[in-house]
Structure formats: structure tokens, C-alpha cells
Design a protein around this motif. Structure first.
Motif, mmCIF file in Angstrom:
data_model
loop_
_atom_site.group_PDB
_atom_site.id
_atom_site.type_symbol
_atom_site.label_atom_id
_atom_site.label_comp_id
_atom_site.label_asym_id
_atom_site.label_seq_id
_atom_site.Cartn_x
_atom_site.Cartn_y
_atom_site.Cartn_z
ATOM 1 N N UNK A 275 0.821 -1.215 0.000
ATOM 2 C CA UNK A 275 0.000 0.000 0.000
ATOM 3 C C UNK A 275 0.853 1.262 0.000
ATOM 4 N N UNK A 276 2.071 1.174 0.509
ATOM 5 C CA UNK A 276 2.940 2.351 0.559
ATOM 6 C C UNK A 276 3.416 2.765 -0.830
ATOM 7 N N UNK A 277 3.323 1.852 -1.798
ATOM 8 C CA UNK A 277 3.779 2.128 -3.159
ATOM 9 C C UNK A 277 2.625 2.218 -4.159
ATOM 10 N N UNK A 278 1.420 1.992 -3.694
ATOM 11 C CA UNK A 278 0.256 1.886 -4.575
ATOM 12 C C UNK A 278 -0.248 3.283 -4.941
ATOM 13 N N UNK A 279 -0.351 3.550 -6.229
ATOM 14 C CA UNK A 279 -0.774 4.877 -6.677
ATOM 15 C C UNK A 279 -2.215 5.168 -6.265
ATOM 16 N N UNK A 280 -3.054 4.133 -6.135
ATOM 17 C CA UNK A 280 -4.437 4.350 -5.710
ATOM 18 C C UNK A 280 -4.494 4.894 -4.290
ATOM 19 N N UNK A 281 -3.630 4.407 -3.432
ATOM 20 C CA UNK A 281 -3.592 4.866 -2.052
ATOM 21 C C UNK A 281 -3.085 6.298 -2.001
ATOM 22 N N UNK A 282 -2.084 6.600 -2.815
ATOM 23 C CA UNK A 282 -1.560 7.970 -2.861
ATOM 24 C C UNK A 282 -2.642 8.948 -3.305
ATOM 25 N N UNK A 283 -3.410 8.578 -4.317
ATOM 26 C CA UNK A 283 -4.475 9.455 -4.793
ATOM 27 C C UNK A 283 -5.549 9.656 -3.727
ATOM 28 N N UNK A 284 -5.876 8.593 -3.012
ATOM 29 C CA UNK A 284 -6.862 8.695 -1.954
ATOM 30 C C UNK A 284 -6.384 9.639 -0.852
ATOM 31 N N UNK A 285 -5.122 9.524 -0.467
ATOM 32 C CA UNK A 285 -4.568 10.404 0.560
ATOM 33 C C UNK A 285 -4.590 11.861 0.103
ATOM 34 N N UNK A 286 -4.239 12.096 -1.144
ATOM 35 C CA UNK A 286 -4.247 13.466 -1.671
ATOM 36 C C UNK A 286 -5.665 14.035 -1.655
ATOM 37 N N UNK A 287 -6.644 13.211 -1.998
ATOM 38 C CA UNK A 287 -8.040 13.654 -1.937
ATOM 39 C C UNK A 287 -8.452 13.985 -0.507
ATOM 40 N N UNK A 288 -8.061 13.132 0.440
ATOM 41 C CA UNK A 288 -8.405 13.378 1.837
ATOM 42 C C UNK A 288 -7.752 14.650 2.358
ATOM 43 N N UNK A 289 -6.536 14.912 1.939
ATOM 44 C CA UNK A 289 -5.825 16.101 2.392
ATOM 45 C C UNK A 289 -6.442 17.382 1.836
ATOM 46 N N UNK A 290 -7.154 17.252 0.737
ATOM 47 C CA UNK A 290 -7.800 18.428 0.134
ATOM 48 C C UNK A 290 -9.109 18.771 0.843
ATOM 49 N N UNK A 291 -9.633 17.810 1.594
ATOM 50 C CA UNK A 291 -10.899 18.047 2.286
ATOM 51 C C UNK A 291 -10.675 18.889 3.523
ATOM 52 N N UNK A 292 -11.616 19.772 3.813
ATOM 53 C CA UNK A 292 -11.537 20.591 5.009
ATOM 54 C C UNK A 292 -12.035 19.799 6.202
ATOM 55 N N UNK A 293 -11.412 20.034 7.342
ATOM 56 C CA UNK A 293 -11.828 19.379 8.584
ATOM 57 C C UNK A 293 -12.570 20.346 9.463
ATOM 58 N N UNK A 294 -13.484 19.802 10.266
ATOM 59 C CA UNK A 294 -14.258 20.657 11.164
ATOM 60 C C UNK A 294 -13.536 20.845 12.472
#
Length: 294
Positions: A275-294
Motif C-alpha cells: 500500500x505504501x507504493x500503490x498509486x491508488x492509495x496515494x491518490x486517496x490520501x491526496x483527496x483526503x488532504x484536500x478536504x476541510x476538517x471541522x
């Protein structure tokens, strides 16, 4: 410490295979070298096989993947294991230069898992930086001491990263055991320095495979341990996301990756290290980081 230890271990292992091949089997040098290479690969194939045997025997309910997808899952994890422990961590300085920290955006701090070092993040760090993030890392050593004794190293690195970037807080992305150390940090220091916690296949409720691991931290990660019971009593102080791997080969039962109070997201089928090398996981993390937190 971990890179040097692994490099020494690899050298001794290869030397042992060569000695056996030359002195006891009377093989010529090409054959002895081939045998040493085969032994190196074979031992690590055996280690991986053990993790999958446990992972499948103790698995949480999940849809079957079929033979072809399961074989591909296991093969990719084996390659990730070889890459991580034979090429990357022993030669960490070649793969993972010093963190590039500068004032600006809120930084991300990557926290590695059991038996590893900051080197495991070499590819994901590149992908996160390419997406515009400032990324820091930390190595937690010695590798097999209590989780509570590793936490001060995380605390120190958080303070260093905040000082270097001028940021008041960091976002923590943690793989496996790293998520438990992050929770230990939050229990001791609160949320002042941490804006968000994202864990990847962390054994929040323990792993049965830890029963056969080395070190005090492995004992503490075993399902039902007193350390985990104490940590479960701590209130989650920051917005958190638990990325859960339903087909994990190190954390099992796999549902033990759930973290009460955190957003639960199931990952696509992938191995624990792969999972540390999987591009799908990287994309998911980047999407999560773009989300605002409450």
C-alpha cells in the motif's frame, strides 16, 4: 539504526550462504552466488507466506477475491517486501534525502510502522510533494522497544517540523504501528500541534500476528493487550480517518483496524507494505488532504 542493522544483516546472511555453498557443498563461485541469491529470496518468500497464512486463517469477513486476484495481491506484497527490506531501508540515504522543509503550507508528517524507518515513505513523499504538499518524516528507533518510549521521538520531530515551517500544527499520516504511536502522542500532549490524523492499516484494536513478533512493542500490539486497553480509554482528540485494509496480511482480524470516532474508509485490495507504493492509495490520501476538517 534500522538501515545499518539491516545492511549488516544482509551482508552476514549472504556471507553465510556463500560459506555454506563453498565449504560444505563445494560449489563453484557462480553456483554459490546463485544459491546465495536464491536463499535471500526464499527466506523472504517464506516470511511473506507466513503472514498470508495467518491473515487468511484469522481474517475478518470479506468477499473472496478469487485465485488470480489473490495471487496478484500476494505477489505484489512479496515484491514490496523485497524492495523495502533489501533495497530501500538498507540504502535509505540513496532513496530518501533529508526532508525539504520551508515556511508555507501546513506540513504533513509521515510516521512509519513496525520494524521500518522513514525510508519506506520515499515514493509516497514524492507523490505528496508533487501534489504541492510540504512533507516531513521521522525514524523511530530502537525498533523493538515499548510504544510509549518511541512517542518522545515523534514529539521531538513534531516540534522540529513546526519550528522549521513556522506552522502551528502538522497533519499526521501513519502506517501500521505508527498510528498507535500517534495516538499515544495525542493522549500525552493533546491536539495543539496536530490538526488531523490519518492512519493506514493501523492495528487500533491489535493484531493476532503480533504474538509471534519481536520486541515489547509487538507484545503491546497483540489483540487484547493492556496497552491497547489503556489506549482505547483515551478520547480521540482530533479529526481522524482510519484507512482499513480488508485483505491485510499483518493486521488481523482486519476489522481491528477500525478506530472508534474516526471516519472509516476501506482500501482497495492491497498488501500491508504494498500500500505504501500503490498509486491508488496515494491518490486517496491526496483527496483526503484536500478536504476541510471541522
Amino acid at each position: 539504526m534500522v538501515p545499518i542493522s539491516l545492511l549488516i544483516w544482509l551482508a552476514l546472511e549472504i556471507a553465510t550462504y556463500l560459506f555454506i555453498g563453498r565449504q560444505f557443498l563445494h560449489a563453484d563461485w557462480p553456483v554459490a552466488l546463485g544459491g546465495a541469491f536464491g536463499g535471500l529470496l526464499g527466506i523472504r518468500a517464506g516470511i511473506n507466506a507466513i503472514t498470508w497464512v495467518f491473515g487468511m486463517a484469522l481474517a475478518s469477513p470479506a468477499p473472496r477475491l478469487g485465485f488470480a486476484r489473490t495471487a496478484r495481491l500476494m505477489w505484489d506484497e512479496y515484491l514490496a517486501f523485497l524492495l523495502t527490506f533489501v533495497l530501500v531501508i538498507p540504502f535509505e540515504r540513496l532513496w530518501m534525502p533529508a526532508d525539504r522543509l520551508a515556511p508555507g503550507k501546513q506540513p504533513i508528517l509521515l510516521v512509519h510502522g513496525y520494524g521500518c524507518s522513514r525510508g519506506v515513505w520515499w515514493l509516497l513523499r514524492r507523490r505528496l510533494e508533487a501534489a504541492g504538499h510540504t512533507v516531513a518524516s521521522v525514524s523511530l528507533a530502537p525498533p523493538y522497544i515499548s510504544l510509549g518510549r518511541l512517542e518522545p521521538l515523534l514529539n521531538q520531530r513534531i516540534e522540529e517540523v513546526c519550528a522549521a515551517t513556522g506552522s502551528r500544527q502538522v497533519t499526521l499520516i501513519c502506517h501500521s504501528m505508527g498510528g498507535l504511536i500517534a495516538r499515544c502522542y495525542l493522549a500525552r500532549h493533546g491536539r495543539d500541534r496536530v490538526a488531523r490524523l490519518i492512519t493506514l492499516a493501523t492495528p487500533h484494536m491489535g493484531s493476532d500476528l503480533s504474538r509471534i513478533g519481536f520486541g515489547q512493542n509487538s507484545r503491546e500490539m497483540t489483540t487484547g493487550s493492556l496497552w491497547l486497553q489503556d489506549m482505547a480509554a483515551e478520547r480521540l482528540a482530533v479529526p481522524a480517518v482510519s484507512l482499513r485494509n480488508a485483505y491485510d496480511n499483518y493486521v488481523m482480524p482486519q476489522d481491528n483496524q477500525r478506530l472508534p470516532g474516526a471516519q472509516d474508509i476501506e482500501l482497495p485490495p492491497v498488501g500491508h507494505l504494498a500500500m505504501l507504493y500503490d498509486v491508488r492509495i496515494a491518490r486517496l490520501l491526496i483527496e483526503l488532504l484536500q478536504q476541510k476538517t471541522s
